[in-house]
Write a protein that holds these residues in place. Structure first.
Motif, PDB file in Angstrom:
ATOM      1  N   HIS A 265      -0.260  14.452   8.724  1.00  0.00           N
ATOM      2  CA  HIS A 265      -0.586  12.999   8.264  1.00  0.00           C
ATOM      3  C   HIS A 265       0.831  12.645   7.938  1.00  0.00           C
ATOM      4  O   HIS A 265       1.015  11.270   8.371  1.00  0.00           O
ATOM      5  N   LEU A 266       1.651  13.310   7.363  1.00  0.00           N
ATOM      6  CA  LEU A 266       2.788  12.556   7.011  1.00  0.00           C
ATOM      7  C   LEU A 266       4.072  12.309   8.246  1.00  0.00           C
ATOM      8  O   LEU A 266       4.410  11.232   8.360  1.00  0.00           O
TER       9      LEU A 266
ATOM     10  N   CYS B  69       8.634  13.125   1.831  1.00  0.00           N
ATOM     11  CA  CYS B  69       8.462  12.156   2.732  1.00  0.00           C
ATOM     12  C   CYS B  69       9.460  12.181   3.958  1.00  0.00           C
ATOM     13  O   CYS B  69      10.166  13.067   4.028  1.00  0.00           O
ATOM     14  N   ARG B  70       9.044  11.262   4.693  1.00  0.00           N
ATOM     15  CA  ARG B  70       9.948  11.269   5.925  1.00  0.00           C
ATOM     16  C   ARG B  70      11.470  10.770   5.898  1.00  0.00           C
ATOM     17  O   ARG B  70      11.805  10.240   5.170  1.00  0.00           O
TER      18      ARG B  70
ATOM     19  N   ILE C 124       3.811  13.214   0.525  1.00  0.00           N
ATOM     20  CA  ILE C 124       2.803  14.398   0.193  1.00  0.00           C
ATOM     21  C   ILE C 124       3.403  15.102  -0.799  1.00  0.00           C
ATOM     22  O   ILE C 124       4.694  15.427  -0.952  1.00  0.00           O
ATOM     23  N   PHE C 125       2.327  15.935  -1.626  1.00  0.00           N
ATOM     24  CA  PHE C 125       2.726  16.969  -2.579  1.00  0.00           C
ATOM     25  C   PHE C 125       2.487  18.395  -2.010  1.00  0.00           C
ATOM     26  O   PHE C 125       1.351  18.728  -1.617  1.00  0.00           O
TER      27      PHE C 125
ATOM     28  N   ASN D 244       1.015  -1.312   0.119  1.00  0.00           N
ATOM     29  CA  ASN D 244      -0.067  -0.106   0.204  1.00  0.00           C
ATOM     30  C   ASN D 244       0.941   1.377  -0.119  1.00  0.00           C
ATOM     31  O   ASN D 244       1.781   1.348   0.504  1.00  0.00           O
ATOM     32  N   LEU D 245       0.301   2.298  -0.590  1.00  0.00           N
ATOM     33  CA  LEU D 245       1.074   3.463  -0.521  1.00  0.00           C
ATOM     34  C   LEU D 245       0.007   4.689  -0.508  1.00  0.00           C
ATOM     35  O   LEU D 245      -0.933   4.790  -1.272  1.00  0.00           O
ATOM     36  N   THR D 246       0.054   5.447   0.445  1.00  0.00           N
ATOM     37  CA  THR D 246      -0.934   6.702   0.743  1.00  0.00           C
ATOM     38  C   THR D 246      -0.347   7.845   0.365  1.00  0.00           C
ATOM     39  O   THR D 246       0.853   8.313   0.897  1.00  0.00           O
TER      40      THR D 246
END
Length: 222
Positions: free
Chosen positions: A62-63, A199-200, A71-72, A18-20
């Motif tokens: 959320h990230l 990303c983190r 996230i963009f 999965n990728l959110t």
């Protein structure tokens, strides 16, 4: 042309991964992300992709909270986060979005004072990255005789401009011009504007890193 998968070990078992992905649902994202994500999905067909849309502040939370994998957003929006990694996609400048029948639509460039006396649609603070907020505050304080309304959605503000309800300002890489309805006119307002994905910094999932790499490759070809 479909390139061979760079990381067969990621999904070698055939298990679903999965990728959110978090977005703010800008006109730019509506225009470019479908094909960009399709390119990634061709390489990683077993990856199940989820899209979630929020204002930029909620996306950042959320990230960091591991609810989103990537996230963009704009680069200036994540300068307060030390624990993230930024992947550059586009650079741009601020523009005014005006209806094509507006008297400012035939200008090549606008000064902020040219907005005096206009109906201005500004974004709600929750939808404003720092550079956008600085510009809006400058307009509010220094431009005379404004009729200001605030909007909390980028798609809605674009719709309002098309309906002749006012003009707005936004980064050029957010605005998607409909030549027969609205026009993006450059603002003489220097500001560092970059858009990318985040990303983190401690992200170890090779699927997330592969997604960021594919997005950069797709952006370079645009």
């Amino acid at each position: 042309m479909i390139r061979p998968c760079r990381g067969p070990e990621i999904l070698s078992t055939g298990e679903q991964s999965n990728l959110t992905i978090g977005i703010t649902d800008t006109p730019l994202e509506q225009a470019i992300l479908p094909e960009m994500i399709k390119s990634f999905h061709r390489e990683y067909p077993n990856c199940k992709i989820f899209l979630e849309g929020f204002d930029h502040n909620r996306l950042k939370h959320h990230l960091i909270d591991h609810d989103s994998d990537v996230i963009f957003t704009t680069h200036d929006d994540i300068t307060d986060l030390a624990e993230v990694k930024y992947y550059h996609l586009f650079s741009g400048h601020f523009v005014a979005i005006v209806p094509t029948d507006h008297h400012l639509s035939d200008r090549e460039e606008l000064e902020l004072d040219d907005l005096a006396g206009e109906k201005i649609l500004l974004m709600d603070n929750n939808w404003c990255p720092p550079e956008q907020l600085k510009l809006q505050e400058t307009i509010r304080k220094k431009v005379d005789d404004l009729d200001i309304s605030y909007v909390n959605d980028v798609e809605i503000v674009s719709l309002m401009v098309k309906a002749g309800l006012g003009i707005t300002v936004m980064p050029s890489f957010v605005a998607i011009e409909k030549a027969d309805v609205i026009k993006a006119v450059k603002l003489n307002y220097p500001a560092p504007l970059d858009y990318g994905l985040v990303c983190r910094k401690d992200e170890a999932d090779p699927l997330v890193l592969a997604f960021c790499q594919v997005m950069q490759e797709q952006a370079e070809g645009m």
